[in-house]
Every structure is written in structure tokens, then in C-alpha cells.
Design an enzyme around this catalytic site. Sequence first.
Site, short mmCIF file in Angstrom:
data_model
loop_
_atom_site.label_atom_id
_atom_site.label_comp_id
_atom_site.label_asym_id
_atom_site.label_seq_id
_atom_site.Cartn_x
_atom_site.Cartn_y
_atom_site.Cartn_z
N GLU A 258 -32.32 -12.75 18.15
CA GLU A 258 -31.20 -12.26 18.94
C GLU A 258 -31.44 -10.80 19.27
O GLU A 258 -31.90 -10.03 18.42
CB GLU A 258 -29.89 -12.41 18.15
N HIS B 153 -22.67 -15.60 22.57
CA HIS B 153 -21.31 -15.14 22.32
C HIS B 153 -20.98 -14.06 23.35
O HIS B 153 -21.79 -13.17 23.59
CB HIS B 153 -21.20 -14.56 20.91
N GLU C 207 -32.76 -14.51 13.85
CA GLU C 207 -31.54 -15.30 13.66
C GLU C 207 -31.74 -16.30 12.53
O GLU C 207 -32.77 -16.32 11.87
CB GLU C 207 -31.15 -15.99 14.98
N GLU D 34 -24.26 -11.69 23.57
CA GLU D 34 -25.22 -11.74 22.46
C GLU D 34 -26.13 -12.93 22.70
O GLU D 34 -25.78 -14.05 22.36
CB GLU D 34 -24.49 -11.91 21.12
N ASP E 265 -34.81 -18.47 53.58
CA ASP E 265 -34.43 -19.80 54.03
C ASP E 265 -33.59 -20.44 52.94
O ASP E 265 -34.10 -21.01 51.98
CB ASP E 265 -35.71 -20.61 54.29
N ARG F 170 -15.30 -17.67 11.90
CA ARG F 170 -16.35 -17.95 12.87
C ARG F 170 -16.45 -19.42 13.29
O ARG F 170 -17.29 -19.77 14.11
CB ARG F 170 -17.70 -17.47 12.33
N GLU G 14 -14.00 -12.34 21.50
CA GLU G 14 -15.34 -12.96 21.53
C GLU G 14 -15.20 -14.46 21.76
O GLU G 14 -14.63 -15.16 20.93
CB GLU G 14 -16.05 -12.69 20.18
N GLU H 281 -29.11 -15.42 22.17
CA GLU H 281 -30.07 -15.92 21.18
C GLU H 281 -31.14 -16.76 21.89
O GLU H 281 -30.88 -17.34 22.94
CB GLU H 281 -29.34 -16.79 20.15
N ARG I 1 -17.06 -17.91 21.82
CA ARG I 1 -18.28 -18.29 21.10
C ARG I 1 -19.00 -19.52 21.64
O ARG I 1 -20.09 -19.85 21.18
CB ARG I 1 -17.96 -18.50 19.62
N1 GLU Z 1 -26.55 -19.61 16.60
C1 GLU Z 1 -25.13 -19.77 16.46
C2 GLU Z 1 -24.57 -20.48 17.68
O1 GLU Z 1 -25.10 -21.45 18.06
C3 GLU Z 1 -24.43 -18.46 16.27
C4 GLU Z 1 -24.88 -17.67 15.08
C5 GLU Z 1 -24.18 -16.34 14.99
O2 GLU Z 1 -23.05 -16.29 14.49
O3 GLU Z 1 -24.73 -15.37 15.48
O4 GLU Z 1 -23.59 -20.11 18.28
MG MG Z 2 -26.20 -14.55 16.58
#
Ligand code: GLU
Ligand code: MG
Length: 443
Positions: free
Chosen positions: A195, A244, A188, A131, A53, A315, A332, A133, A334
Site C-alpha cells: 500500500e 479505502h 500489506e 489508500e 477518434d 473496521r 472513510e 493497495e 471502505r
Molecule cells: N486489504 C483490505 C481490504 O480489502 C484492507 C486492509 C486495511 O485495513 O488496510 O479492504
Molecule cells: Mg490497507
Amino acid sequence: MGSYTKKDIMRLVAEEDVAFIRLQFTDIFGQLKNVAITASQVEKALNNQIMIDGSSIEGFTRIHESDQYLYPDPASFAILPWAAGAGRTARLMCDVYNPDGTPFVGDPRGVLKRALKRAAELGYTFNVGPECEFFLFETDEKGRPTTRTGDEAGYFDLGPVDHGELVRRDICLALEQMGFEIEASHHEVAAGQHEIDFKYADALTAADNIMTFRMTVKTLAQNHGLHATFMPKPVFGINGSGMHTNMSLFRDGRNVFFDPEGERGLSGECYSFIAGLLAHARGMTAVTNPLVNSYKRLVPGYEAPCYLAWSASNRSALIRIPAARGQSTRVELRNPDPACNPYLALALCLTAGLDGIERGLTPPAEITENIFAMDAAARLANGIDNLPGSLEEAVYALNQDALMASALGEHVFPRYLEGKLREWDEYRTQVTDWETARYMIRY
Ligand code: GLU
Ligand code: MG
């Protein structure tokens, strides 16, 4: 995941003493749903005859058009390892169909399939490695989640400080029994944060895997008396949880992002894909970062991105190109977080990247400096824009991005927008600890 046929499943159900099969699908806000059937109904289910449903599922149909059918994907058959023993439980991921045999446009898995079909027409397969977390929290005497971790560990630490090690181990073993290839698992940066990375797959399998992963992590944490949450920023002042998303396009089994002759070993298609992601990043954030709470993660200083820039290594940028080349060449992204609906999020990422390729876009210059350390004037001079700063701003940006709206489709788009604005309004008018109560358990 396996490549089972209907016949294999019938045989496995009998041989492995499977008593229950959960038929699973996902609502538009990324919640896994299921209906359990007994083994006696498995043939009926495999013949696409199980009805649900839809009017009771968030964002599905209206009451007068509510019957829908589940079409199980045989490749997704898996026995749930934690429900072992006599009378085991298995699951099948399903597509949702209308009674007239057409795919239901509001099914997120169908939205992703539509985007993948477009990619296939251009000759591409879309591969994704997420990835995820998450946090493991202690529960109180009534079994409700707290934000206590009982864990002092940090990045890559080992036991005995890492109380989550045993849970993580169980999660990895269970996932392997369900056909996952686990590449890495570690503590982490934040206390109580973990992770687990699994091998990339075609986007549909990857999205199914993310749903299976969230279910597995939550179930096994509970078996250890802990609470797992994918809420993006459960604790103020420490790192939040991201997802990520590593992406690549393949053609005839070859990674088209790799070009040994290209600048940095990357192809023109790769650069255009990056440009497409940047062009639609603001428009897709309401989907990749779906909660009020998501925007508490996207602030400077916690390894989460907040500025629209790309970099080969940095990063602090929204998009990074990990060092691997050849078949492992990938982009990637992020900002996505693990509370997102992975089917919708991957559909939008793919559509944005393909738009970059089709329009032959080129990305702005790479930003190699730490953007968190730049002041606003330097960012302005470098033409670096922001990601939306709130769910409300993100919804407005989605509303203005016609391509992202059409990728979601005319059923999902308005319902998603409406649901998210309602969530924002609720949050704005609550005085209590609304976010924790609402998100900690659901996500
Ligand atoms: N925890 C981080 C985020 O909020 C990433 C850390 C990492 O580079 O794995 O994206
Ligand atoms: Mg990470």
C-alpha cells in the site's frame, strides 16, 4: 500537482528537453488511454486542437459522430521520471470535447466535474484521500504474470523478507518527482501485497492522481521484472486489495465535517453525508467495485466490508470515521477497490453524500461490535443490510437508483450497465480461468 500555465509548459518542454507528450484521458471502464505527440505539436495541443477518434474508445461515441478533441489540463503537466535521459516524455491529463466546443458527456472526468459543480453551488469543496493497495507478482519465462510473490512478508514487515521494498521505494521516488506528497508506504497483510498512501487533494486532482499512481506502479514493477495488479482479489483465501476512500467537505477553507460541539466531534452535515452514502451504497457498488472479481473481495473475514453499517472505529463496517479531528476530520468508505474508474466512483460518492445533506438524512445507530462475528439473526435484528454479492446484483441495484444513474448521465449510465452485464454473462459462460486472464493484466 503543479499550477502551470500554457506558457510555463511551453518553456518547460524546451528547457527540460521533452521530446514526447502523452495526452491522457480515461475510458468509462477506468482504463487510461493516451496519444503521444512530439514537442513540435505542444502549442497545438495546448490550444485544444488535437483530435481523437472517439468511436474506438470503449463507451465513447458511435462511428458517425466520432471526432473529438482533447483539452489538456495545464495543471496536470508532469515529466515521467522513468523515461529520463535525452528526449524525455511528459504527460497532460485531458478533458474530452465535441467538435462544437461543448464538453463530451461520456468523458468520466467531465462526469466528476459535473458533480463537483453541484457541490460548488452549495459552497463545498470535496477533498479525497485514497489508500490504494496492490499486489506484486513474479512473471514467468515469457514475461506473463503469475500469482507467485516470492515474498513471505506481512503487515508492516521490512526487508529482506519484503521483496517489494525496492520497487516500492522506486515508486515513491517517481511519484514525488511528479509532484505527489507520499504520506506512507508499507507492506500489506497478504504476501506480495503493498500500500502507498498519498496526500489528500480536491477530488479531481485525487482522481487524476489515482490514474497516475496505477500507471506508475505498473511501469516500475515491470522495470523490476515484476507484475503489479490492482485486481481486487487475485488470490483466493488471503486479503484482497481495497481502495479505502477518505472524504471531507470544506467550505471557505474549513472542514465542515468537524464540529467540536457535535457528538463525537462531528457536524450534522457529516452525519447526513454518512446517511447519504449508506442510502446509495448499493446503487453505487457497480462503479466502486466494478469487476466480477471485486465481489470475491467483499466477503467476511478479510478486512473488506460486506455489510451496510457505519462506525467510529470498527473496521468491519462499510464506513468508518478515523480518529483525527479538526481539519483532518473525514469519512472513510471502505468498499471501493482500486480497479474502479476513480472519476465515476468519486462523482457517485459525492452525489450520494450531498443527497444526504440536502434531504437532511440521519444515519442509523452506530454499530460498534465486530459485524463479521454477528450471526445473520443479529444482523437482521440490527437492521444491517448487505452490499450486493455479485456484479450482476450490483448492476441491478445501480439500475434502480435514479440519483446514481443521473449522476453518471444519460450517456455513461446505459453504456456502463451494458458493458458490465456483458462482462457478467461472459464470465458465467466461461469454463476456463477467465477472470485471471482478463483482469490480471488490464487492472
Ligand atoms: N486489504 C483490505 C481490504 O480489502 C484492507 C486492509 C486495511 O485495513 O488496510 O479492504
Ligand atoms: Mg490497507
